[in-house]
Each structure stands twice: as structure tokens, then as C-alpha cells.
Design an enzyme around this catalytic site. Structure first.
Site, PDB file in Angstrom:
ATOM      1  N   ARG A   8      22.257  44.297  52.273  1.00  0.00           N
ATOM      2  CA  ARG A   8      21.989  44.919  53.573  1.00  0.00           C
ATOM      3  C   ARG A   8      20.903  45.992  53.536  1.00  0.00           C
ATOM      4  NH1 ARG A   8      27.788  46.632  55.243  1.00  0.00           N
ATOM      5  NH2 ARG A   8      28.239  46.107  53.074  1.00  0.00           N
ATOM      6  N   LYS A  15      19.739  48.277  45.002  1.00  0.00           N
ATOM      7  CA  LYS A  15      20.327  49.326  45.858  1.00  0.00           C
ATOM      8  C   LYS A  15      20.549  50.646  45.129  1.00  0.00           C
ATOM      9  CE  LYS A  15      24.687  49.070  47.305  1.00  0.00           C
ATOM     10  NZ  LYS A  15      25.808  48.632  48.169  1.00  0.00           N
ATOM     11  N   GLN A  73      26.080  41.963  33.813  1.00  0.00           N
ATOM     12  CA  GLN A  73      26.971  41.047  34.508  1.00  0.00           C
ATOM     13  C   GLN A  73      26.092  40.038  35.250  1.00  0.00           C
ATOM     14  OE1 GLN A  73      28.771  42.380  38.086  1.00  0.00           O
ATOM     15  NE2 GLN A  73      30.459  40.935  37.999  1.00  0.00           N
ATOM     16  N   THR A  79      34.204  42.636  41.317  1.00  0.00           N
ATOM     17  CA  THR A  79      34.343  43.913  40.618  1.00  0.00           C
ATOM     18  C   THR A  79      35.180  43.796  39.336  1.00  0.00           C
ATOM     19  OG1 THR A  79      36.168  44.441  42.118  1.00  0.00           O
ATOM     20  CG2 THR A  79      34.026  45.353  42.679  1.00  0.00           C
ATOM     21  N   GLU A 151      42.522  43.320  50.002  1.00  0.00           N
ATOM     22  CA  GLU A 151      41.152  43.373  50.521  1.00  0.00           C
ATOM     23  C   GLU A 151      41.134  42.981  51.998  1.00  0.00           C
ATOM     24  OE1 GLU A 151      38.418  44.526  48.828  1.00  0.00           O
ATOM     25  OE2 GLU A 151      40.019  45.108  47.472  1.00  0.00           O
TER      26      GLU A 151
HETATM   27  C1  UD1 Z   1      35.440  47.353  46.789  1.00  0.00           C
HETATM   28  C2  UD1 Z   1      36.961  47.246  46.582  1.00  0.00           C
HETATM   29  C3  UD1 Z   1      37.677  47.727  47.844  1.00  0.00           C
HETATM   30  C4  UD1 Z   1      37.240  49.140  48.161  1.00  0.00           C
HETATM   31  C5  UD1 Z   1      35.732  49.236  48.272  1.00  0.00           C
HETATM   32  C6  UD1 Z   1      35.312  50.675  48.377  1.00  0.00           C
HETATM   33  C7  UD1 Z   1      37.247  45.331  45.128  1.00  0.00           C
HETATM   34  C8  UD1 Z   1      37.651  43.916  45.026  1.00  0.00           C
HETATM   35  N1  UD1 Z   1      37.299  45.863  46.327  1.00  0.00           N
HETATM   36  O1  UD1 Z   1      35.121  46.464  47.827  1.00  0.00           O
HETATM   37  O2  UD1 Z   1      39.073  47.679  47.651  1.00  0.00           O
HETATM   38  O3  UD1 Z   1      37.859  49.576  49.365  1.00  0.00           O
HETATM   39  O4  UD1 Z   1      35.090  48.700  47.091  1.00  0.00           O
HETATM   40  O5  UD1 Z   1      33.954  50.781  48.635  1.00  0.00           O
HETATM   41  O6  UD1 Z   1      36.955  45.938  44.132  1.00  0.00           O
HETATM   42  N2  UD1 Z   1      29.720  45.197  41.898  1.00  0.00           N
HETATM   43  C9  UD1 Z   1      29.310  44.707  40.681  1.00  0.00           C
HETATM   44  N3  UD1 Z   1      29.490  43.380  40.393  1.00  0.00           N
HETATM   45  C10 UD1 Z   1      30.091  42.539  41.271  1.00  0.00           C
HETATM   46  C11 UD1 Z   1      30.511  43.047  42.511  1.00  0.00           C
HETATM   47  C12 UD1 Z   1      30.325  44.358  42.795  1.00  0.00           C
HETATM   48  O7  UD1 Z   1      28.776  45.456  39.855  1.00  0.00           O
HETATM   49  O8  UD1 Z   1      30.224  41.365  40.920  1.00  0.00           O
HETATM   50  C13 UD1 Z   1      29.510  46.619  42.179  1.00  0.00           C
HETATM   51  C14 UD1 Z   1      28.621  46.866  43.380  1.00  0.00           C
HETATM   52  O9  UD1 Z   1      27.267  46.997  42.975  1.00  0.00           O
HETATM   53  C15 UD1 Z   1      29.182  48.183  43.910  1.00  0.00           C
HETATM   54  C16 UD1 Z   1      30.662  48.129  43.559  1.00  0.00           C
HETATM   55  O10 UD1 Z   1      30.768  47.179  42.509  1.00  0.00           O
HETATM   56  O11 UD1 Z   1      28.598  49.285  43.246  1.00  0.00           O
HETATM   57  C17 UD1 Z   1      31.558  47.727  44.733  1.00  0.00           C
HETATM   58  O12 UD1 Z   1      31.215  46.414  45.128  1.00  0.00           O
HETATM   59  P1  UD1 Z   1      31.302  45.932  46.627  1.00  0.00           P
HETATM   60  O13 UD1 Z   1      30.871  44.535  46.704  1.00  0.00           O
HETATM   61  O14 UD1 Z   1      30.641  46.899  47.536  1.00  0.00           O
HETATM   62  O15 UD1 Z   1      32.897  45.952  46.853  1.00  0.00           O
HETATM   63  P2  UD1 Z   1      33.615  45.979  48.213  1.00  0.00           P
HETATM   64  O16 UD1 Z   1      33.744  44.609  48.736  1.00  0.00           O
HETATM   65  O17 UD1 Z   1      33.010  46.996  49.090  1.00  0.00           O
END
Ligand code: UD1
Ligand code: MG
Length: 461
Positions: A8, A15, A73, A79, A151
Site C-alpha cells: 500500500r 516499506k 525469508q 509472520t 485474525e
Molecule cells: C499481524 C498479526 C495481527 C496483529 C497485527 C498488528 C499475524 C498473523 N497477525 O497482522 O494479529 O494485530 O500484525 O499490526 O501475525 N512480515 C514478514 N513476513 C511475512 C509477513 C509479514 O516479515 O511473511 C512482517 C511485515 O513486514 C510486518 C509484520 O511482519 O513488519 C506484520 O505483518 P503484516 O502482514 O502487517 O501482519 P498483519 O496482517 O497486519
């Protein structure tokens, strides 16, 4: 966790490298981690990994406060999958604190409290109540203990009505974390490996799950879009402005100040609107900064006045390139002080004057339209309007030395290397190529000629 793309943001830049208050989002998180005296800091990179790793290494690589490691990764499967990548470099003892690279304003004290709640044995989640919890993982409780995180996309209507959300930050003992991560699957609405699923495993293993709930939303707010980034920037700047005012600094408008680094202020400092401070800047007692000034890496002495629209761009603070302005100096309006400008007390630098890698001793003046580059200027020198040092011969830079009490007229060109002897005077319009003796008047321009009764050419029909 810094592997996400940040779709986004609609940017080529990963980001976590976007800037908040002049520093990458990830760098804010790294600085907070450094305050915790963590044994290791592991950055999980993925999207734009090489760029993210290079930026972090450049900013923190030699930081003695912790041992920095990167794991990748690729692809990004959630996550839980992200944290799995870090397991091989983590020991079995100790506590793992999971932070998000896109949540920049988390405070070290809050994380200390979370670590205390974990106490080496519990799974501690940082949570907060949001009036609008849309998009976040919801905290499912039975009394004081947490049962699960659901979630948004997997939640029932009833679960979506829960206001307590997971911030994305947890503290968890390393050994059980490793066991739980090995059991994750991706059978959910997003087909991702959710870190949040470890809560269920902890409950099943009889490990206590505690929520450390905070009230300060700013600390858990993440950046997903340019609007969120700008909102967080304003919130950060507001907080900085309030701190300065608590310290007695008089800001004409706390909403029109930007500090992108650190700003130290003495007593009775006044700052007008739209000023930007970058890197490390220190303003001594009674300094006044006019409207629309940009000041980077500079030390400004007591009582100095920086008039509007002045641009001070010092090199790294503490290096020879940082800018120094002496007590009682008057700078601007529209002055430009570049790296290595060192001005003594009571120096005056006026409009459209540029100073680079030059020192001006106490009481020296360059009030209008001048350039001083690679110059050493003595006490009480007056450098006339429109005069310049010609410091560059096309290949090399050379120094100009102007000894004390010299008066340089207007529109002079001092071709370096050159020394103007003490108390000398240089006639206006001179182009000097040779050193001048002390006390002399030096003039280097064609002698004036007046031809009497001069007839201008006239047009004939
Ligand atoms: C995540 C949480 C959610 C929480 C929210 C808070 C999970 C499954 N959910 O959701 O419960 O309320 O954060 O903001 O954890 N990232 C990686 N690799 C990945 C995916 C994500 O490094 O494969 C990093 C992203 O860059 C970011 C962070 O993890 O810094 C959170 O990822 P994001 O996709 O924003 O998670 P949310 O769906 O927002
Ligand atoms: Mg998110």
C-alpha cells in the site's frame, strides 16, 4: 520482522526503509532494540532484502551495543514463517522479543514491561483496546488469561466485536517458541503461517499466556500507507515539540516544527515557524531562529540570531565538517553555511552569502552577496559585497588566507592560493593573484580613463 513488501505504500523502496523524522522506520525499531541491551538482534528481511540489509548495516553495523544478524525469508509466507527463519541463529535459552519493522514509535520502557510480564516462562502479548479494531488480530480471553488470537479474516461476527487487539509484539521464551513454530500450519483464510497461532499451542501445553495492555496507541501504530506515515510523522513531531516546550523552548507554533534527529536547546531559545532541524543540532542560551530555516548538524552559540530563510548544512556532527556559529553572531536572512563553516563570536553573515570549509574569526563580516570557500578569515575582517574567493582551478582546491583587520572592497576576486596581509585594504573590483603585504592598499584593475566630449554613435536615416 522486516520482510513484508508494503504494497500500500506503492513505492519502489521497501516499506521499512521509508523515513520517519529523518530515519528509516526499521532504524527506529533497531534503536529501541539497542536500548534493551539485547544479546542478539536478528533482522528478518525478504522483500528488497539486499537494500534493507545494506541500509541497516550502514546505519548500525558497527553498533557495539549488540550482535546484528540477518536472515532471509523468501518467499514471505506469513509472520510465523518469518520467525521460523530466525530460529537457527537463536539459542535455546533466553527470551525472544518479536518486533515489527513498520511499528516505529514503540518505547523501550514498554518493551521492558512486556519482558517482565514474560518473566522467562510465560508467553506475553502486547495488546491495546481500539474503538475500531478492524484489520487486527483479536484477543480471546477467559478471565485474565488469553486463549487465542483470531485474525480479522478468520473471525466470526461475534469475535470481530472484540476491541482488544494484538499489537504484533510479543515476548516469548526461546525453547517453547521453537517447539510451537514447528507445529504451525497455514489452514486459514489467508493460507499463511500465523505467528499468532502459537497462543493455542501455549494454552494446550499449559503455558500461561498474559496480555500486557497499554493505552498509548502511538506506540503500536504501524505504517502501511503514505497517509499513515504522514500521520505518525505529525504525531512524532507534536511529541517532540511538547518536550521542547516543557524544557522552556518558545516555539511560535508547535505544529510547524520538524526535528529529524536531535535538537538540544539552552534557556530562552525562541524558534519561529517552519524550521527544520536535521542530524544533531545544539542551540545555546538565548538563540533566536527566524522563520523557514533549515539547520543540520550545527552548534549555535549563545545569543546568536539566525534570521529567516537561512540554510545551515553541516557535515556529520563531531567531525570537522559540522558547522559552528559563535556567540552573538548574526546570520542571514538567506545565508548559506555549508560543511566546515566555523564562525567565531559576533560574526555577521548577511543575505546571499555562501560559506564552505572556511573559518571566520571573531568579529569578521561578510554582509552581502559573497562566497568564501576554503578560506581562513582573521578577526574583524570586512569582506565586501559581491566578493569571492576563487578556490578551484578546475582540478584542485586552494586556500585563501585573509589576515586580521583586512578590508576587502566590493566585487573582488581573490584567486587562491593567496594571502592578504594583516590590516591591508583591497580596492573594489580587484582581481588578486599575488599575496599582498601587511598594511598595503592593493588595487588590481584597469586604471580609469575619461575621454572628454565623447560623441556617442548616432543613427543616420
Ligand atoms: C499481524 C498479526 C495481527 C496483529 C497485527 C498488528 C499475524 C498473523 N497477525 O497482522 O494479529 O494485530 O500484525 O499490526 O501475525 N512480515 C514478514 N513476513 C511475512 C509477513 C509479514 O516479515 O511473511 C512482517 C511485515 O513486514 C510486518 C509484520 O511482519 O513488519 C506484520 O505483518 P503484516 O502482514 O502487517 O501482519 P498483519 O496482517 O497486519
Ligand atoms: Mg500489518
Amino acid at each position: 520482522m522486516a520482510a513484508g513488501k508494503g504494497t500500500r505504500m506503492k513505492s519502489k523502496l521497501p516499506k521499512v526503509l521509508h523515513l520517519l523524522a529523518g530515519r528509516a522506520l526499521l532504524q527506529h525499531v533497531m534503536d529501541t532494540a539497542a536500548e534493551l541491551s539485547a544479546r542478539q538482534v536478528v533482522v528478518i528481511s525478504g522483500h528488497g532484502a539486499a537494500q534493507v540489509e545494506a541500509a541497516v548495516t550502514a546505519a548500525m553495523g558497527a553498533d557495539p551495543r549488540f550482535d546484528l544478524q540477518f536472515v532471509r525469508q523468501e518467499p514471505q509466507l506469513g509472520t510465523g514463517h518469518a520467525v521460523q527463519q530466525a530460529l537457527p541463529v537463536l539459542g535455546d535459552d533466553g527470551v525472544v522479543l518479536v518486533l515489527s519493522g513498520d511499528v516505529p514509535l514503540m518505547r523501550a520502557e514498554t518493551l521492558q514491561q512486556l519482558i517482565a510480564a514474560c518473566a522467562g516462562t510465560r508467553l506475553a502479548l502486547l495488546t491495546i483496546d481500539f474503538a475500531d479494531p478492524t484489520g487486527y488480530g483479536r484477543i480471546m480471553r477467559r478471565g485474565d488469561t488469553v486463549q487465542a488470537i483470531v485474525e480479522q479474516k478468520d473471525a466470526s461476527a461475534e469475535q470481530r466485536a472484540i476491541n482488544e487487539i494484538y499489537s504484533g509484539i510479543m515476548a516469548v521464551p526461546a525453547a517453547p517458541l521453537k517447539r510451537w513454530l514447528a507445529r504451525l500450519d497455514n489452514k486459514n483464510a489467508q493460507s499463511e503461517y500465523y505467528l499468532t497461532d502459537i497462543v493455542k499451542f501455549a494454552v494446550a501445553d499449559g503455558v500461561e499466556v498474559v496480555a500486557h495492555k497499554i493505552a498509548d496507541a502511538l506506540q503500536v501504530e504501524g505504517v502501511n500507507s503514505p497517509l499513515q506515515l504522514a500521520d505518525l510523522e505529525r504525531a512524532y513531531q507534536r511529541r517532540t515539540a511538547l518536550q521542547l516546550m516543557e524544557h522552556g523552548v518558545r516555539l511560535a507554533d508547535p505544529a510547524r516544527l520538524d526535528v529529524r534527529g536531535s535538537l538540544q536547546c539552552g534557556q530562552d531559545v525562541a524558534i519561529d515557524v517552519n524550521c527544520v532541524f536535521e542530524g544533531q543540532v545544539s542551540l545555546a542560551d538565548d538563540v533566536t531562529v527566524g522563520a523557514n530555516c533549515v539547520i543540520s548538524n550545527a552548534t549555535i552559540g549563545a545569543g546568536a540570531v539566525i534570521h529567516p530563510f537561512t540554510h545551515i548544512e553541516g557535515g556529520k556532527f563531531g567531525s570537522k565538517d559540522a558547522v559552528e556559529v559563535g556567540a552573538g553572531a548574526l546570520i542571514g536572512p538567506f545565508a548559506r553555511l555549508r560543511p566546515g563553516a566555523k564562525l567565531g563570536t559576533q560574526v555577521h553573515v548577511g543575505n546571499f552569502v555562501e560559506i564552505k570549509n572556511s573559518s571566520l574569526a571573531d568579529g569578521a563580516k561578510a554582509n552581502h552577496l559573497a562566497y568564501l570557500g576554503d578560506a581562513t578569515v582573521g578577526e574583524r575582517v570586512n569582506f565586501g559585497a559581491g566578493s569571492i574567493t576563487a578556490n578551484y582551478d578546475g582540478a584542485f582546491k586552494h586556500r585563501t588566507i585573509i589576515e586580521a583587520d583586512v578590508h576587502i572592497g566590493s566585487n573582488c576576486v581573490l584567486i587562491a592560493p593567496l594571502t592578504i596581509g594583516a590590516s591591508g585594504t583591497v580596492g573594489g573590483g580587484s582581481t588578486l593573484t599575488k599575496d599582498t603585504p601587511a598594511g598595503a592598499l592593493s588595487v588590481a584593475r584597469a586604471r580609469q580613463v575619461s575621454i572628454p566630449n565623447w560623441k556617442r554613435p548616432q543613427k543616420t536615416k
